[in-house]
Each structure stands twice: as C-alpha cells, then as structure tokens.
Motif scaffolding. Structure first.
Motif, PDB file in Angstrom:
ATOM      1  N   HIS A 172      58.179  39.010  39.830  1.00 31.04           N
ATOM      2  CA  HIS A 172      58.010  39.913  38.688  1.00 31.04           C
ATOM      3  C   HIS A 172      57.095  39.279  37.645  1.00 31.04           C
ATOM      4  O   HIS A 172      56.198  39.940  37.085  1.00 31.04           O
ATOM      5  N   ALA A 173      57.288  37.980  37.382  1.00 30.09           N
ATOM      6  CA  ALA A 173      56.460  37.272  36.403  1.00 30.09           C
ATOM      7  C   ALA A 173      54.999  37.244  36.845  1.00 30.09           C
ATOM      8  O   ALA A 173      54.078  37.424  36.028  1.00 30.09           O
ATOM      9  N   VAL A 174      54.771  37.033  38.140  1.00 30.26           N
ATOM     10  CA  VAL A 174      53.395  37.000  38.660  1.00 30.26           C
ATOM     11  C   VAL A 174      52.731  38.366  38.523  1.00 30.26           C
ATOM     12  O   VAL A 174      51.567  38.484  38.127  1.00 30.26           O
ATOM     13  N   ILE A 175      53.479  39.425  38.831  1.00 30.48           N
ATOM     14  CA  ILE A 175      52.916  40.772  38.757  1.00 30.48           C
ATOM     15  C   ILE A 175      52.580  41.150  37.319  1.00 30.48           C
ATOM     16  O   ILE A 175      51.514  41.708  37.028  1.00 30.48           O
ATOM     17  N   VAL A 176      53.504  40.822  36.402  1.00 31.00           N
ATOM     18  CA  VAL A 176      53.243  41.101  34.983  1.00 31.00           C
ATOM     19  C   VAL A 176      52.044  40.288  34.488  1.00 31.00           C
ATOM     20  O   VAL A 176      51.185  40.783  33.744  1.00 31.00           O
ATOM     21  N   GLY A 177      51.983  39.032  34.945  1.00 29.18           N
ATOM     22  CA  GLY A 177      50.849  38.182  34.555  1.00 29.18           C
ATOM     23  C   GLY A 177      49.538  38.740  35.076  1.00 29.18           C
ATOM     24  O   GLY A 177      48.509  38.686  34.381  1.00 29.18           O
ATOM     25  N   LEU A 178      49.558  39.276  36.286  1.00 31.66           N
ATOM     26  CA  LEU A 178      48.350  39.880  36.851  1.00 31.66           C
ATOM     27  C   LEU A 178      47.924  41.093  36.033  1.00 31.66           C
ATOM     28  O   LEU A 178      46.738  41.289  35.748  1.00 31.66           O
ATOM     29  N   ARG A 179      48.909  41.902  35.625  1.00 22.07           N
ATOM     30  CA  ARG A 179      48.589  43.105  34.841  1.00 22.07           C
ATOM     31  C   ARG A 179      47.963  42.744  33.498  1.00 22.07           C
ATOM     32  O   ARG A 179      47.064  43.443  32.992  1.00 22.07           O
ATOM     33  N   ASP A 180      48.411  41.645  32.919  1.00 17.28           N
ATOM     34  CA  ASP A 180      47.918  41.244  31.600  1.00 17.28           C
ATOM     35  C   ASP A 180      46.658  40.396  31.664  1.00 17.28           C
ATOM     36  O   ASP A 180      46.105  40.021  30.612  1.00 17.28           O
ATOM     37  N   SER A 181      46.201  40.077  32.867  1.00 12.74           N
ATOM     38  CA  SER A 181      45.014  39.215  32.990  1.00 12.74           C
ATOM     39  C   SER A 181      43.725  40.042  32.941  1.00 12.74           C
ATOM     40  O   SER A 181      43.741  41.267  33.126  1.00 12.74           O
ATOM     41  N   GLU A 182      42.617  39.361  32.686  1.00 14.77           N
ATOM     42  CA  GLU A 182      41.316  40.034  32.643  1.00 14.77           C
ATOM     43  C   GLU A 182      40.893  40.544  34.015  1.00 14.77           C
ATOM     44  O   GLU A 182      40.129  41.510  34.111  1.00 14.77           O
ATOM     45  N   ALA A 183      41.389  39.894  35.056  1.00 14.58           N
ATOM     46  CA  ALA A 183      41.005  40.292  36.419  1.00 14.58           C
ATOM     47  C   ALA A 183      41.640  41.627  36.828  1.00 14.58           C
ATOM     48  O   ALA A 183      41.237  42.225  37.827  1.00 14.58           O
ATOM     49  N   TYR A 184      42.622  42.096  36.041  1.00 15.95           N
ATOM     50  CA  TYR A 184      43.342  43.314  36.396  1.00 15.95           C
ATOM     51  C   TYR A 184      42.413  44.516  36.502  1.00 15.95           C
ATOM     52  O   TYR A 184      42.605  45.400  37.335  1.00 15.95           O
ATOM     53  N   VAL A 185      41.369  44.544  35.627  1.00 17.19           N
ATOM     54  CA  VAL A 185      40.459  45.698  35.608  1.00 17.19           C
ATOM     55  C   VAL A 185      39.626  45.777  36.880  1.00 17.19           C
ATOM     56  O   VAL A 185      39.031  46.833  37.176  1.00 17.19           O
ATOM     57  N   LEU A 186      39.578  44.680  37.631  1.00 19.09           N
ATOM     58  CA  LEU A 186      38.781  44.669  38.853  1.00 19.09           C
ATOM     59  C   LEU A 186      39.515  45.328  40.033  1.00 19.09           C
ATOM     60  O   LEU A 186      38.894  45.633  41.053  1.00 19.09           O
ATOM     61  N   LEU A 187      40.813  45.545  39.890  1.00 20.11           N
ATOM     62  CA  LEU A 187      41.575  46.163  40.965  1.00 20.11           C
ATOM     63  C   LEU A 187      41.285  47.658  41.041  1.00 20.11           C
ATOM     64  O   LEU A 187      40.961  48.296  40.032  1.00 20.11           O
ATOM     65  N   ASN A 188      41.421  48.218  42.249  1.00 19.44           N
ATOM     66  CA  ASN A 188      41.184  49.665  42.358  1.00 19.44           C
ATOM     67  C   ASN A 188      42.336  50.439  41.716  1.00 19.44           C
ATOM     68  O   ASN A 188      43.430  49.914  41.513  1.00 19.44           O
ATOM     69  N   ASP A 189      42.106  51.676  41.419  1.00 20.70           N
ATOM     70  CA  ASP A 189      43.066  52.476  40.664  1.00 20.70           C
ATOM     71  C   ASP A 189      44.397  52.644  41.397  1.00 20.70           C
ATOM     72  O   ASP A 189      45.453  52.681  40.768  1.00 20.70           O
ATOM     73  N   GLU A 190      44.344  52.757  42.716  1.00 26.33           N
ATOM     74  CA  GLU A 190      45.576  52.950  43.476  1.00 26.33           C
ATOM     75  C   GLU A 190      46.500  51.748  43.363  1.00 26.33           C
ATOM     76  O   GLU A 190      47.713  51.888  43.159  1.00 26.33           O
ATOM     77  N   ILE A 191      45.941  50.537  43.483  1.00 27.66           N
ATOM     78  CA  ILE A 191      46.732  49.316  43.356  1.00 27.66           C
ATOM     79  C   ILE A 191      47.299  49.201  41.950  1.00 27.66           C
ATOM     80  O   ILE A 191      48.482  48.861  41.757  1.00 27.66           O
ATOM     81  N   LYS A 192      46.468  49.477  40.934  1.00 25.02           N
ATOM     82  CA  LYS A 192      46.938  49.387  39.544  1.00 25.02           C
ATOM     83  C   LYS A 192      48.069  50.385  39.293  1.00 25.02           C
ATOM     84  O   LYS A 192      49.033  50.084  38.581  1.00 25.02           O
ATOM     85  N   GLU A 193      47.955  51.567  39.860  1.00 25.85           N
ATOM     86  CA  GLU A 193      49.005  52.574  39.686  1.00 25.85           C
ATOM     87  C   GLU A 193      50.315  52.111  40.302  1.00 25.85           C
ATOM     88  O   GLU A 193      51.400  52.314  39.727  1.00 25.85           O
ATOM     89  N   GLN A 194      50.239  51.470  41.465  1.00 27.83           N
ATOM     90  CA  GLN A 194      51.439  50.968  42.120  1.00 27.83           C
ATOM     91  C   GLN A 194      52.086  49.850  41.303  1.00 27.83           C
ATOM     92  O   GLN A 194      53.321  49.796  41.169  1.00 27.83           O
TER      93      GLN A 194
END
Length: 397
Positions: free
Chosen positions: A291-313
């Motif tokens: 959970h901590a890793v996923i939240v950290g990924l969401r808050d990172s700058e690299a998050y915007v590079l993910l496709n919309d489907e992954i971000k939605e999930q």
C-alpha cells in the motif's frame, strides 16, 4: 434409463456412515494402473450367455439333489472384470487369512460360492459371481495340504441377468466391504449401463454427493494419482483441486504445492502449500508495504507517465482501501429506532406476507446434501472385519 450427466461444481467428500472418514491405501491407488482395473472398466456382458443348471455335465457337479451343488475347484471360473476387487496388499492379506483358517477347519459348508452357468468356448462352466476371495483362499489352502477338492456353490435363479448380478454385488458384500475405489469402479460401470447417480447411490448405500467424489478419485489424472500413491499429496486435497472449477491445471497446481513443501523441508504438501494459498499468505504479510509503495507511486512525478487505465486502477484501489479502513460510524438511537420495522400482527398482512415468502417443498424432492467433510485418504486402510477371531463373514469377492 437416462444417465445423469449433470456436473457438480466444487464439491467436497461427504461424511459417510458413523462419521467415518473414507480411507484409501497406497496399494489401492497403485492398483488403478493394473490390468485388472482395465478389465473391470471394460467389462461387458455381451459375450455372456446365461444357461441353466441342467446344461451342466456330471463332470462339473457331483450333487444335483439339493439347492447347493458340490463343485470341484478346478471346474470354477472367474469372469474377467466382473468382480470389482482391486489387487492390493490388503486383499492379499485377506485371502491369506482365509486360507490359514481353511487349512485348519476346511471349507465352510454354510458359506457357498454364488455363481451362474455360462458358455466358455464350447464348454458350459460355472462363473463365480460372489466369493472370489473364498475361492482363491480355498485354492491356496489346497496347495498347502488342505483336503479341499469340492466346495459348495449356489447358482443364480433361472432368469437372472448379469445386470441383476452386478447390482447384487455391493448389497450382498458384508464380509469385507468394497473399498471406496472399488465402489468407484462399480459406480462407473452402473453409470455406463444407464443408471443415474441417485440410483447408484442407493445401490452403494451412500449419498449422491459421495458417488461424485468416488468417481472423481477414480478418474483423476495419472500424475495426480501418482502423487497420492507416493504420499506427497493427500488424496483429499488432490480431489478438491481436481474438482475445483477455479483451477485450470490441477496437475501443475499440485506439483507446485509439492515443490513448495519440499523447499520448506516437508515430505508431504498440504493446503497451505498450494500456490494460491501461498500467494494469499504473502499478500497479507506485505499488504502494508505494498500500500505504501502504491501511494508513493501515485504521489511521485513518474505517475503522470503511466497510461490512464493503470492510473484509474491505482486510484480505485487506494480509494477502496481508504474506505474499507475507515471506522464505521455508529447509528444514533433515533436512526436505529426509525430503521426498526414493526412486528407483523397475527392473522394480518404480516402473516400473509410470511406465507407468501415461505418456500414450498415437493414430496418427491430429495434431501439436501450440503453437509460435507474433507476426505481423509492418507490412512493405511479400514480395519478388516474378517481379521478377527470369529469365523470370516461372506464377502462378494
């Protein structure tokens, strides 16, 4: 009769009589690969021509005056596949025991073999329908010096069919009862002949659910039976995996379980070693870190590079976790009071509503088979009632 071809999803082995768990020995599992099993499975009465006692010559029987005939051992025959007894150490021990008793006491006059007259090539002979164990024991005792030349035989009544003889095997077999695997082969044979699961269950004195379990064990893949035979997988777990509709490859799943157990220094896999259970345990252990890793990924700058489907999930998962982990608010007394429904009055609408929602049961409906137990097949076998100090009882083989 129409054959019952309905599948049973995700079933477990049902508790049988006296709360006894069903047990299958290693040698019985190994016997599934024997030639005798092939004869049992392929058994057909197409070539059997039932004859009458008068068709037998005096060279076969020495006494026609009573209902019981005295027949030379050498004149009796075993029809391949008719008797569902499996070759096993337990059966051999049973025959040895009977032979030792016969060596001292002779053959028991009140325990006749049950047979029928049929053609064997150009000759008319008596085939054994019930009593193969006693016949083999008598032959063995004679080889060891017992004076047993003839044994008593009762013939099936005129007009008896092979199907009727097969249906008599289980009910009449109370000396050394058929093992679960032997019952499974009987069930397979009866199903092929057009009987339903319910009819087979009645003949074997068990539940329809239990019949499905026996059939699952007998028809399990060879590799699965081999794992059970070696003792690396409990048969109960093997059957559960084979019957599960959620596992695509039962063999691979059980092999993975054995590998997991071996890595932990265990010689036998259990349910906790199944891949899906190992994964579930690992997820629970590392859930907080994930959970901590996923939240950290969401808050990172690299998050915007993910496709919309992954971000939605990811957003949906975090939102659901946050929602589920939040404390539930207690209902106030006033809210709880508003949510309380008034009790229905006797004889009023409440009674009518209850009558309307009450489900009816037809008199012909069969009872529910919901109560089930895991199958314990790892024991060395049930206690043989014939191995007592008392005189052996009649058995079907």
């Amino acid at each position: 009769m129409s054959q019952d071809n309905q599948s049973v999803p995700n079933v477990y082995v049902q508790e049988e009589r006296d709360n006894n768990a069903v047990r299958v020995t290693e040698s019985e599992i190994a016997a599934l690969e024997s030639d005798r099993v092939k004869q049992i499975v392929d058994f057909s009465d197409d070539e059997i021509r039932m004859l009458k006692m008068k068709d037998l010559s005096t060279s076969v029987i020495s006494n026609r005056d009573t209902g019981t005939l005295m027949v030379e051992l050498s004149k009796l025959r075993i029809y391949p596949g008719l008797n569902p007894r499996l070759p096993s150490e337990e059966w051999e021990a049973h025959i040895e025991y009977l032979a030792s008793v016969m060596l001292e006491q002779g053959y028991w006059a009140h325990k006749p073999i049950y047979g029928f007259v049929s053609k064997m090539g150009k000759n008319n002979v008596i085939y054994i329908a019930d009593g193969e164990s006693r016949f083999r024991a008598a032959m063995l005792a004679k080889e060891r010096g017992a004076e047993i030349d003839e044994i008593p035989v009762r013939l099936a009544p005129e007009g008896t069919s092979i199907e009727q003889i097969m249906l008599q095997l289980a009910p009449s077999n109370k000396g050394r009862e058929f093992t679960p695997l032997e019952k499974a082969l009987l069930a397979q044979r009866q199903m092929i002949s057009g009987r339903t699961v319910v009819q087979v269950a009645e003949n074997l004195s068990c539940s329809p659910e239990y019949v499905h379990q026996l059939l699952a064990l007998a028809s399990a893949p060879t590799k699965v039976r081999e794992m059970v035979r070696k003792g690396t997988v409990p048969a109960a777990m093997a059957i559960e995996v084979v019957r599960s509709g959620n596992i695509e490859n039962p063999v691979a799943t059980l092999e993975a379980a054995v590998e997991n157990a071996t890595k932990q220094g265990k010689t036998k896999a259990t349910a906790k070693h199944l891949p899906q259970n190992m994964m579930e345990k690992s997820l629970k252990k590392h859930a907080t870190s994930m959970h901590a890793v996923i939240v950290g990924l969401r808050d990172s700058e690299a998050y915007v590079l993910l496709n919309d489907e992954i971000k939605e999930q990811i957003e949906s998962l975090i939102s659901q976790i946050t929602k589920d982990s939040a404390p539930k608010a207690e209902k106030s007394a006033e809210t709880a009071k508003k949510g309380t429904k008034p009790a229905a009055k006797k004889g009023g609408a409440g009674k009518k509503a209850a009558q309307g929602t009450e489900s009816s049961t037809d008199a012909g409906d069969s009872p529910s088979d919901d109560k089930t137990l895991p199958l314990d097949l790892s024991s060395t076998g049930d206690t043989d009632p014939d191995h007592s100090q008392e005189e052996p009882q009649s058995n079907a083989s």
